[in-house]
Design a protein around this motif. Structure first.
Motif, PDB file in Angstrom:
ATOM      1  N   GLY A  65      41.847 -16.991 -35.022  1.00  0.00           N
ATOM      2  CA  GLY A  65      40.428 -17.257 -35.284  1.00  0.00           C
ATOM      3  C   GLY A  65      39.808 -16.163 -36.132  1.00  0.00           C
ATOM      4  N   SER A  66      39.596 -16.444 -37.420  1.00  0.00           N
ATOM      5  CA  SER A  66      39.048 -15.447 -38.341  1.00  0.00           C
ATOM      6  C   SER A  66      37.820 -16.001 -39.056  1.00  0.00           C
ATOM      7  CB  SER A  66      40.099 -15.045 -39.391  1.00  0.00           C
ATOM      8  OG  SER A  66      41.184 -14.351 -38.794  1.00  0.00           O
ATOM      9  N   VAL A  67      37.013 -15.082 -39.590  1.00  0.00           N
ATOM     10  CA  VAL A  67      35.861 -15.460 -40.400  1.00  0.00           C
ATOM     11  C   VAL A  67      36.021 -14.818 -41.776  1.00  0.00           C
ATOM     12  CG1 VAL A  67      34.474 -13.568 -39.425  1.00  0.00           C
ATOM     13  CG2 VAL A  67      33.349 -15.458 -40.615  1.00  0.00           C
ATOM     14  N   ARG A  68      35.869 -15.624 -42.811  1.00  0.00           N
ATOM     15  CA  ARG A  68      35.912 -15.136 -44.188  1.00  0.00           C
ATOM     16  C   ARG A  68      34.491 -15.151 -44.740  1.00  0.00           C
ATOM     17  NH1 ARG A  68      39.889 -18.327 -47.972  1.00  0.00           N
ATOM     18  NH2 ARG A  68      41.276 -17.579 -46.321  1.00  0.00           N
ATOM     19  N   THR A  69      34.027 -14.001 -45.199  1.00  0.00           N
ATOM     20  CA  THR A  69      32.659 -13.842 -45.672  1.00  0.00           C
ATOM     21  C   THR A  69      32.648 -13.640 -47.181  1.00  0.00           C
ATOM     22  OG1 THR A  69      32.084 -12.761 -43.579  1.00  0.00           O
ATOM     23  CG2 THR A  69      30.520 -12.534 -45.402  1.00  0.00           C
ATOM     24  N   ILE A  70      31.870 -14.449 -47.877  1.00  0.00           N
ATOM     25  CA  ILE A  70      31.641 -14.263 -49.310  1.00  0.00           C
ATOM     26  C   ILE A  70      30.228 -13.724 -49.461  1.00  0.00           C
ATOM     27  CG2 ILE A  70      31.401 -15.377 -51.572  1.00  0.00           C
ATOM     28  CD1 ILE A  70      33.527 -17.000 -48.922  1.00  0.00           C
ATOM     29  N   CYS A  71      30.095 -12.576 -50.116  1.00  0.00           N
ATOM     30  CA  CYS A  71      28.767 -11.983 -50.269  1.00  0.00           C
ATOM     31  C   CYS A  71      28.577 -11.426 -51.670  1.00  0.00           C
ATOM     32  CB  CYS A  71      28.531 -10.913 -49.213  1.00  0.00           C
ATOM     33  SG  CYS A  71      29.648  -9.508 -49.305  1.00  0.00           S
ATOM     34  N   SER A  72      27.329 -11.193 -52.012  1.00  0.00           N
ATOM     35  CA  SER A  72      26.962 -10.649 -53.316  1.00  0.00           C
ATOM     36  C   SER A  72      25.609  -9.962 -53.179  1.00  0.00           C
ATOM     37  CB  SER A  72      26.915 -11.767 -54.361  1.00  0.00           C
ATOM     38  OG  SER A  72      25.816 -12.619 -54.099  1.00  0.00           O
ATOM     39  N   PHE A  73      25.009  -9.613 -54.321  1.00  0.00           N
ATOM     40  CA  PHE A  73      23.707  -8.955 -54.292  1.00  0.00           C
ATOM     41  C   PHE A  73      22.550  -9.952 -54.184  1.00  0.00           C
ATOM     42  CE2 PHE A  73      26.460  -5.858 -56.481  1.00  0.00           C
ATOM     43  CZ  PHE A  73      26.266  -4.764 -55.659  1.00  0.00           C
ATOM     44  N   ASN A  74      22.868 -11.245 -54.262  1.00  0.00           N
ATOM     45  CA  ASN A  74      21.832 -12.280 -54.228  1.00  0.00           C
ATOM     46  C   ASN A  74      22.125 -13.311 -53.145  1.00  0.00           C
ATOM     47  OD1 ASN A  74      20.370 -11.351 -56.683  1.00  0.00           O
ATOM     48  ND2 ASN A  74      22.301 -11.872 -57.674  1.00  0.00           N
ATOM     49  N   GLN A  75      21.070 -14.021 -52.730  1.00  0.00           N
ATOM     50  CA  GLN A  75      21.211 -15.038 -51.679  1.00  0.00           C
ATOM     51  C   GLN A  75      20.133 -16.096 -51.859  1.00  0.00           C
ATOM     52  OE1 GLN A  75      19.861 -14.102 -47.591  1.00  0.00           O
ATOM     53  NE2 GLN A  75      21.975 -14.488 -46.943  1.00  0.00           N
ATOM     54  N   THR A  76      20.533 -17.380 -51.694  1.00  0.00           N
ATOM     55  CA  THR A  76      19.559 -18.463 -51.778  1.00  0.00           C
ATOM     56  C   THR A  76      18.924 -18.696 -50.412  1.00  0.00           C
ATOM     57  OG1 THR A  76      21.162 -20.196 -51.233  1.00  0.00           O
ATOM     58  CG2 THR A  76      20.961 -19.582 -53.572  1.00  0.00           C
ATOM     59  N   ALA A  77      17.832 -19.456 -50.400  1.00  0.00           N
ATOM     60  CA  ALA A  77      17.139 -19.766 -49.135  1.00  0.00           C
ATOM     61  C   ALA A  77      18.039 -20.564 -48.199  1.00  0.00           C
ATOM     62  CB  ALA A  77      15.860 -20.541 -49.432  1.00  0.00           C
ATOM     63  N   SER A  78      18.825 -21.493 -48.742  1.00  0.00           N
ATOM     64  CA  SER A  78      19.714 -22.313 -47.904  1.00  0.00           C
ATOM     65  C   SER A  78      20.842 -21.475 -47.310  1.00  0.00           C
ATOM     66  CB  SER A  78      20.292 -23.481 -48.711  1.00  0.00           C
ATOM     67  OG  SER A  78      21.095 -23.010 -49.779  1.00  0.00           O
ATOM     68  N   GLN A  79      21.325 -20.477 -48.067  1.00  0.00           N
ATOM     69  CA  GLN A  79      22.362 -19.575 -47.554  1.00  0.00           C
ATOM     70  C   GLN A  79      21.833 -18.737 -46.394  1.00  0.00           C
ATOM     71  OE1 GLN A  79      23.330 -17.511 -51.190  1.00  0.00           O
ATOM     72  NE2 GLN A  79      24.911 -18.979 -51.782  1.00  0.00           N
ATOM     73  N   LYS A  91      24.387  -9.484 -49.431  1.00  0.00           N
ATOM     74  CA  LYS A  91      23.907 -10.625 -48.647  1.00  0.00           C
ATOM     75  C   LYS A  91      24.981 -11.701 -48.550  1.00  0.00           C
ATOM     76  CE  LYS A  91      19.256  -9.601 -50.284  1.00  0.00           C
ATOM     77  NZ  LYS A  91      18.130 -10.014 -51.146  1.00  0.00           N
ATOM     78  N   ILE A  92      24.987 -12.378 -47.420  1.00  0.00           N
ATOM     79  CA  ILE A  92      25.970 -13.447 -47.191  1.00  0.00           C
ATOM     80  C   ILE A  92      25.642 -14.659 -48.055  1.00  0.00           C
ATOM     81  CG2 ILE A  92      26.908 -15.052 -45.485  1.00  0.00           C
ATOM     82  CD1 ILE A  92      26.325 -12.951 -43.328  1.00  0.00           C
ATOM     83  N   ASN A  93      26.667 -15.130 -48.785  1.00  0.00           N
ATOM     84  CA  ASN A  93      26.546 -16.386 -49.539  1.00  0.00           C
ATOM     85  C   ASN A  93      27.181 -17.552 -48.786  1.00  0.00           C
ATOM     86  OD1 ASN A  93      27.238 -14.583 -52.590  1.00  0.00           O
ATOM     87  ND2 ASN A  93      25.269 -14.947 -51.625  1.00  0.00           N
ATOM     88  N   LYS A  94      28.327 -17.271 -48.168  1.00  0.00           N
ATOM     89  CA  LYS A  94      29.021 -18.352 -47.467  1.00  0.00           C
ATOM     90  C   LYS A  94      29.956 -17.756 -46.413  1.00  0.00           C
ATOM     91  CE  LYS A  94      30.707 -22.960 -48.410  1.00  0.00           C
ATOM     92  NZ  LYS A  94      30.926 -23.982 -49.447  1.00  0.00           N
ATOM     93  N   LEU A  95      30.171 -18.511 -45.349  1.00  0.00           N
ATOM     94  CA  LEU A  95      31.098 -18.127 -44.290  1.00  0.00           C
ATOM     95  C   LEU A  95      32.109 -19.246 -44.084  1.00  0.00           C
ATOM     96  CD1 LEU A  95      28.311 -16.933 -41.881  1.00  0.00           C
ATOM     97  CD2 LEU A  95      30.076 -15.390 -42.744  1.00  0.00           C
ATOM     98  N   TYR A  96      33.376 -18.881 -44.017  1.00  0.00           N
ATOM     99  CA  TYR A  96      34.436 -19.837 -43.704  1.00  0.00           C
ATOM    100  C   TYR A  96      35.113 -19.387 -42.414  1.00  0.00           C
ATOM    101  CZ  TYR A  96      34.221 -21.472 -48.582  1.00  0.00           C
ATOM    102  OH  TYR A  96      33.813 -21.979 -49.793  1.00  0.00           O
ATOM    103  N   PHE A  97      35.423 -20.320 -41.555  1.00  0.00           N
ATOM    104  CA  PHE A  97      36.137 -20.007 -40.320  1.00  0.00           C
ATOM    105  C   PHE A  97      37.512 -20.668 -40.376  1.00  0.00           C
ATOM    106  CE2 PHE A  97      31.640 -19.791 -39.471  1.00  0.00           C
ATOM    107  CZ  PHE A  97      31.510 -18.600 -38.772  1.00  0.00           C
ATOM    108  N   ASN A  98      38.547 -19.932 -39.965  1.00  0.00           N
ATOM    109  CA  ASN A  98      39.897 -20.482 -39.966  1.00  0.00           C
ATOM    110  C   ASN A  98      40.649 -19.995 -38.731  1.00  0.00           C
ATOM    111  OD1 ASN A  98      41.424 -17.931 -40.664  1.00  0.00           O
ATOM    112  ND2 ASN A  98      40.180 -18.081 -42.532  1.00  0.00           N
ATOM    113  N   GLN A  99      41.880 -20.446 -38.566  1.00  0.00           N
ATOM    114  CA  GLN A  99      42.654 -20.135 -37.360  1.00  0.00           C
ATOM    115  C   GLN A  99      43.609 -18.961 -37.530  1.00  0.00           C
ATOM    116  OE1 GLN A  99      42.089 -21.450 -34.327  1.00  0.00           O
ATOM    117  NE2 GLN A  99      40.357 -22.331 -35.444  1.00  0.00           N
ATOM    118  N   TYR A 100      43.537 -18.263 -38.668  1.00  0.00           N
ATOM    119  CA  TYR A 100      44.432 -17.129 -38.878  1.00  0.00           C
ATOM    120  C   TYR A 100      44.141 -16.040 -37.843  1.00  0.00           C
ATOM    121  CZ  TYR A 100      47.577 -14.147 -41.558  1.00  0.00           C
ATOM    122  OH  TYR A 100      48.638 -13.374 -41.956  1.00  0.00           O
ATOM    123  N   HIS A 101      45.194 -15.409 -37.332  1.00  0.00           N
ATOM    124  CA  HIS A 101      45.066 -14.415 -36.249  1.00  0.00           C
ATOM    125  C   HIS A 101      44.358 -14.995 -35.033  1.00  0.00           C
ATOM    126  CE1 HIS A 101      46.960 -11.119 -38.215  1.00  0.00           C
ATOM    127  NE2 HIS A 101      46.024 -10.916 -39.120  1.00  0.00           N
TER     128      HIS A 101
END
Length: 410
Positions: free
Chosen positions: A260-274, A248-258
């Motif tokens: 325009g890229s998206v960096r996804t941090i995920c794990s086996f758990n997720q909060t309601a706000s995430q 599950k997605i915990n956080k997404l970061y967007f940057n200008q590499y290439h």
């Protein structure tokens, strides 16, 4: 939008995410060779392997994927893979900041990190200074050799579930698994994720970064599309893919590499706000219209009109005896040149800073690659900055070498 049929090529018949057979073609860029396969002079007479570069859209889940299959051994093993993370200061700074960010957020001192798609080992090298253990994995024997020259524990595997079992015997379970600009290369992304799950501790993090396809579409660029890229990621299809293996997605970061890229941090758990945060980002994508077929009809019309514009300008300068050059011999360069029919008769040479590319030739279009400094000797010279994601940096560099240089907008 239907294209001509390529009967002799092997097609993907199912969605790589949901297995639906309800696929429709959305973009056809014609026949292309592998984007990172630069040609040695001795091999110029050999015919390039060429495949249709076509994208399919899944009407059931909106996943976007390459239509035609290619062999991963041809992409990474049978030819020296040319791209290196250490190629530019811009790239070095990006990965150094990435390593610093990992240290800041996860206190790497007691952590085991596995990097999948480690390339020449640059990021693993930065992380090694901070972490308990770093294992780097890459599909290219040449890249593994470069990584080992940095004293890294580097191993050559095309990453999948079966090979994750072999890696597990070397590394054990990892606290953090990172995969940058490689997950989208996987022929079977669900199998790739199954391999990640096999190597990840229950409280571990999987962090991956790749070009953000919404950014590609919004800027009307198409050169991030090439055979090495199988999947084209949006937040919606990242979420759907991860769910297949319980990540599950915990956080997404967007940057200008290439560009325009998206960096996804995920794990086996997720909060309601995430969960709420990812829903808002998916709604934003839907509002942009990128999951509607009409969007791609208009997109295709645009890039074909731009093709005519570019050729008209290039012909104008060639008739006036200008040297017409490209700047930046990246993978996206080859998609751009091939689609726009810009071969060695129209482009005199392409410049690059990489010692692994200078002296070689572009695939299919057969344009020689030279050092940037060569532009100093020409009075009548015009260039197309093909590495457009760092165009300001390159333009400033080129003007210092040759004040009279002119520029064509890609």
């Amino acid at each position: 939008m239907l294209s001509k049929r390529y009967l002799n090529f092997d097609k993907r018949k199912k969605c790589l995410s949901c297995n639906s057979k309800n696929l429709t073609e959305i973009l056809n860029l014609g026949l292309h060779s592998f984007a990172d396969r630069f040609i040695k002079k001795n091999d110029l007479k050999k015919k390039d392997p060429s495949y249709p570069l076509v994208l399919d859209f899944c009407k059931k889940c909106s996943f976007i994927q390459s239509k035609y299959k290619t062999n991963p051994k041809d992409r990474y093993i049978n030819y020296d893979y040319s791209y290196t993370s250490s190629n530019s200061k811009y790239s070095i700074n990006h990965w150094k900041k990435y390593a610093d960010n990992l240290e800041r957020n996860y206190n790497l001192k007691n952590k085991t990190v596995i990097e999948i798609g480690s390339n020449d080992g640059l990021l693993s090298f930065f992380i090694k200074k901070k972490a308990k253990e770093v294992i780097s994995i890459d599909a290219s024997p040449f890249m593994v050799k470069l990584a080992r020259s940095k004293k890294l524990k580097s191993y050559c595997y095309i990453f999948n579930f079966e090979n994750s079992k072999k890696i597990k015997k070397i590394s054990g379970l990892a606290d953090i698994i990172i995969a940058n600009n490689v997950f989208n290369h996987a022929d079977d992304p669900k199998n790739f994720l199954k391999g990640v799950k096999n190597l990840l501790k229950k409280d571990g993090k999987f962090i991956f970064e790749q070009p953000y396809f919404l950014k590609t579409l919004a800027t009307k660029k198409f050169d991030q599309i090439y055979h090495e890229h199988i999947s084209y990621f949006t937040v919606k299809n990242i979420k759907n893919l991860l769910a297949k293996v319980g990540l599950k997605i915990n956080k997404l970061y967007f940057n200008q590499y290439h560009g325009g890229s998206v960096r996804t941090i995920c794990s086996f758990n997720q909060t309601a706000s995430q969960k709420k945060n990812q829903v808002s980002k998916i709604r934003y994508e839907e509002n942009k219209g990128i999951y509607k077929l009409n969007f791609f009809k208009n997109y295709s019309v645009y890039i074909n009109k731009n093709k005519a514009r570019i050729n008209k300008i290039v012909n104008f300068y060639k008739m006036r005896k200008f040297k017409v050059i490209g700047v930046g011999a990246g993978a996206k360069t080859n998609t751009y040149l091939t689609f726009n029919d810009l071969n060695y008769e129209k482009i005199d040479f392409v410049t690059d800073a990489s010692k692994f590319k200078i002296g070689k030739f572009t695939p299919h279009t057969r344009i020689p690659i030279k050092n940037d400094k060569i532009i100093k000797k020409y009075k009548k010279i015009v260039c197309i900055i093909l590495s457009w994601n760092i165009s300001t940096l390159l333009q400033n560099k080129l003007i210092k070498i040759n004040k009279g240089i002119k520029f064509i907008k890609p």
